[in-house]
Design a protein around this motif. Structure first.
Motif, mmCIF file in Angstrom:
data_model
loop_
_atom_site.group_PDB
_atom_site.id
_atom_site.type_symbol
_atom_site.label_atom_id
_atom_site.label_comp_id
_atom_site.label_asym_id
_atom_site.label_seq_id
_atom_site.Cartn_x
_atom_site.Cartn_y
_atom_site.Cartn_z
ATOM 1 N N UNK A 268 4.406 -24.146 -62.301
ATOM 2 C CA UNK A 268 5.391 -23.124 -62.664
ATOM 3 C C UNK A 268 5.785 -22.284 -61.450
ATOM 4 N N UNK A 269 4.793 -21.888 -60.665
ATOM 5 C CA UNK A 269 5.068 -21.089 -59.466
ATOM 6 C C UNK A 269 5.885 -21.904 -58.465
ATOM 7 N N UNK A 270 5.481 -23.145 -58.264
ATOM 8 C CA UNK A 270 6.174 -23.993 -57.301
ATOM 9 C C UNK A 270 7.620 -24.253 -57.727
ATOM 10 N N UNK A 271 7.847 -24.403 -59.020
ATOM 11 C CA UNK A 271 9.203 -24.633 -59.532
ATOM 12 C C UNK A 271 10.160 -23.541 -59.083
ATOM 13 N N UNK A 272 9.766 -22.279 -59.244
ATOM 14 C CA UNK A 272 10.646 -21.165 -58.882
ATOM 15 C C UNK A 272 10.669 -20.930 -57.376
ATOM 16 N N UNK A 273 9.567 -21.172 -56.703
ATOM 17 C CA UNK A 273 9.571 -21.038 -55.237
ATOM 18 C C UNK A 273 10.572 -22.002 -54.608
ATOM 19 N N UNK A 274 10.589 -23.240 -55.113
ATOM 20 C CA UNK A 274 11.512 -24.231 -54.552
ATOM 21 C C UNK A 274 12.959 -23.915 -54.902
ATOM 22 N N UNK A 275 13.198 -23.539 -56.163
ATOM 23 C CA UNK A 275 14.580 -23.268 -56.580
ATOM 24 C C UNK A 275 15.187 -22.094 -55.816
ATOM 25 N N UNK A 276 14.382 -21.049 -55.602
ATOM 26 C CA UNK A 276 14.907 -19.832 -54.974
ATOM 27 C C UNK A 276 14.531 -19.719 -53.490
ATOM 28 N N UNK B 24 5.720 -13.824 -64.357
ATOM 29 C CA UNK B 24 5.202 -13.096 -63.198
ATOM 30 C C UNK B 24 6.024 -13.334 -61.947
ATOM 31 N N UNK B 25 6.419 -14.564 -61.707
ATOM 32 C CA UNK B 25 7.264 -14.876 -60.545
ATOM 33 C C UNK B 25 8.603 -14.152 -60.633
ATOM 34 N N UNK B 26 9.157 -14.132 -61.826
ATOM 35 C CA UNK B 26 10.446 -13.458 -62.030
ATOM 36 C C UNK B 26 10.356 -11.979 -61.669
ATOM 37 N N UNK B 27 9.231 -11.361 -62.030
ATOM 38 C CA UNK B 27 9.058 -9.927 -61.744
ATOM 39 C C UNK B 27 8.659 -9.676 -60.290
ATOM 40 N N UNK B 28 7.746 -10.486 -59.778
ATOM 41 C CA UNK B 28 7.258 -10.268 -58.412
ATOM 42 C C UNK B 28 8.360 -10.418 -57.375
ATOM 43 N N UNK B 29 9.245 -11.379 -57.598
ATOM 44 C CA UNK B 29 10.269 -11.670 -56.597
ATOM 45 C C UNK B 29 11.670 -11.240 -57.035
#
Length: 291
Positions: free
Chosen positions: A72-80, A113-118
């Motif tokens: 899940x974390x990697x998915x958003x890190x790569x997309x953004x 959490x990723x959405x909020x942290x970043x």
């Protein structure tokens, strides 16, 4: 915000119906999902190093790309195109591989959490759209509360909150293969299907008796035949005052629904004494939706 703590709540299936197998190999389902107040904790922190570090309190869990939290974390890190890393401490309390969506809920919390942290500014619908690429239960775990789940589990309709009830969760010391259960499920005219519409009507009118008398999971027939201890746990819960008891998901966890807290405590004690369940929790329904 450089750190965040999130709770990843377990779910139970108030009703679980399988309509048939799809050409893509998945099954069409129709389920009533309900969040309960049993949760894992994720402590997430932004770090300078370009990596994902995942720690957990269970030594046998993977902490790499084989873990849904990592994915899940990697998915958003790569997309953004996020270059900062993420450090995660995952404290597991939800039984693993138990039909309670523990891994899916952890992944849902990681996406939130990723959405909020970043500060990604993704809506709940945005997160749910991405979540389904990781697993069919994850969109529901982002939504939370009481919901009708259709399709392969990703088509969700929020429902009125389930009435207050105490829930005993009991997982026997066995693991059940979801693949085995679905491969051995035979849907024919003898199959007992749950009254999903009736459950929804009872939820709408806050009729706990109406809900519990309709509890039904079409997968029970397969799982109980292979693992009779599931029926034994159900019988114990019923004999000590549960309004009804049911296997959640493909098992092996059984839950009992109680209106009376003292009866629930006695049933909890009896399960402890009998030793048929390895993990036992007394909790309640949790109707707050995820933010």
């Amino acid at each position: 915000m450089n750190t965040i703590m999130l709770k990843a709540y377990a779910k139970i299936n108030i009703g679980l119906d399988v309509l048939g197998k799809r050409p893509d190999g998945y099954h069409d389902v129709r389920m009533i999902m309900q969040t309960i107040r049993l949760y894992d904790k994720l402590n997430m922190k932004r770090i300078g190093k370009d990596e994902i570090i995942l720690k957990t309190n269970l030594a046998y869990l993977p902490t790499n790309e084989n873990n849904l939290v990592y994915k899940a974390i990697q998915l958003l890190r790569e997309e953004f195109h996020i270059k900062q890393g993420v450090y995660v401490e995952l404290q597991k309390h939800i039984p693993v591989a138990a039909g309670l969506a523990g891994g899916s809920s952890d992944a849902a919390a990681a996406l939130i959490g990723m959405n909020r942290l970043f500060h990604l500014k993704l809506t709940k619908a945005d997160l749910m759209k991405r979540a389904v690429t990781l697993g069919a239960d994850i969109p529901y775990c982002i939504l939370g509360g009481t919901a009708l789940s259709e399709g392969i589990g990703e088509v969700l309709t929020p429902l009125a909150p389930m009435p207050r009830a105490y829930i005993i969760i009991a997982k026997p010391p066995i693991n059940v293969s979801t693949k085995y259960v679905y491969e051995n499920l035979k849907l024919d005219e003898q199959t007992k299907h749950p009254d999903i519409d009736g459950i929804m009507e009872a939820i709408q009118t806050r009729n706990l008796v109406g809900i519990t008398e309709r509890l039904c999971n079409v997968l029970e027939e397969v799982t109980i035949e292979r693992y009779p201890v599931i029926q034994e746990i159900k019988d114990t819960l019923l004999s000590y005052g549960a309004m009804n008891a049911l296997m959640s998901g493909s098992g092996p966890t059984v839950f009992g629904v109680f209106q009376d807290l003292e009866l629930a405590k006695k049933a909890f004690y009896q399960l402890k004494v009998q030793g048929k369940a390895k993990q036992i929790y007394l909790t309640d329904v949790f109707n707050r939706r995820r933010g």
